[in-house]
Design an enzyme around this catalytic site. Structure first.
Site, PDB file in Angstrom:
ATOM      1  N   CYS A  23      -6.995  -6.451  33.861  1.00 22.54           N
ATOM      2  CA  CYS A  23      -6.590  -5.677  33.268  1.00 22.54           C
ATOM      3  C   CYS A  23      -7.874  -4.264  33.336  1.00 22.54           C
ATOM      4  O   CYS A  23      -8.290  -4.008  34.395  1.00 22.54           O
ATOM      5  CB  CYS A  23      -6.614  -5.622  31.813  1.00 22.54           C
ATOM      6  SG  CYS A  23      -5.458  -4.336  31.122  1.00 22.54           S
ATOM      7  N   HIS A  24      -8.322  -3.861  32.504  1.00 18.47           N
ATOM      8  CA  HIS A  24      -9.687  -2.871  32.431  1.00 18.47           C
ATOM      9  C   HIS A  24     -11.086  -3.443  32.440  1.00 18.47           C
ATOM     10  O   HIS A  24     -12.151  -2.992  32.655  1.00 18.47           O
ATOM     11  CB  HIS A  24      -9.795  -2.122  31.045  1.00 18.47           C
ATOM     12  CG  HIS A  24      -8.607  -1.194  31.014  1.00 18.47           C
ATOM     13  ND1 HIS A  24      -7.134  -1.702  30.694  1.00 18.47           N
ATOM     14  CD2 HIS A  24      -8.354   0.074  31.287  1.00 18.47           C
ATOM     15  CE1 HIS A  24      -6.399  -0.553  30.654  1.00 18.47           C
ATOM     16  NE2 HIS A  24      -7.174   0.496  31.067  1.00 18.47           N
TER      17      HIS A  24
END
Length: 99
Positions: A23-24
């Site tokens: 994800c991030h």
């Protein structure tokens, strides 16, 4: 970003130790400056940051995989990829999962 965290990430990258990011999480890798020359995926909004950090971003919609492995780095775009991402990371660690 906490410099101690960045130093840990750099140590893992420079020592070729396994790194998993989803994800991030790739933003931490970009901040630690360890993505140059790597191929990875991430959450779509992180794509520009991954590219600015010198990596090639892989679009999981254009591949048959939700997770990507490049050497010691295993990446995935978001939580739906967790099963494949964890599986690839365990393979990188040398684990063998059997039914």
């Amino acid at each position: 970003m906490n410099e101690q965290v960045l130093n840990i990430v750099r140590h893992f990258a420079n020592s070729n130790k396994p790194i998993a990011a989803v994800c991030h999480g790739q933003q931490v890798l970009a901040a630690a400056d360890v993505l140059k020359g790597k191929i990875c995926t991430a959450y779509m909004t992180v794509k520009p940051e991954v590219i600015r950090a010198g990596a090639k971003w892989v679009d999981p919609n254009e591949t048959s995989s939700n997770a990507h492995v490049d050497g010691n780095l295993v990446t995935a775009p978001a939580w739906p990829a967790h099963p494949e991402w964890i599986g690839k990371f365990l393979e990188l660690l040398g684990s063998k999962i059997e039914p």
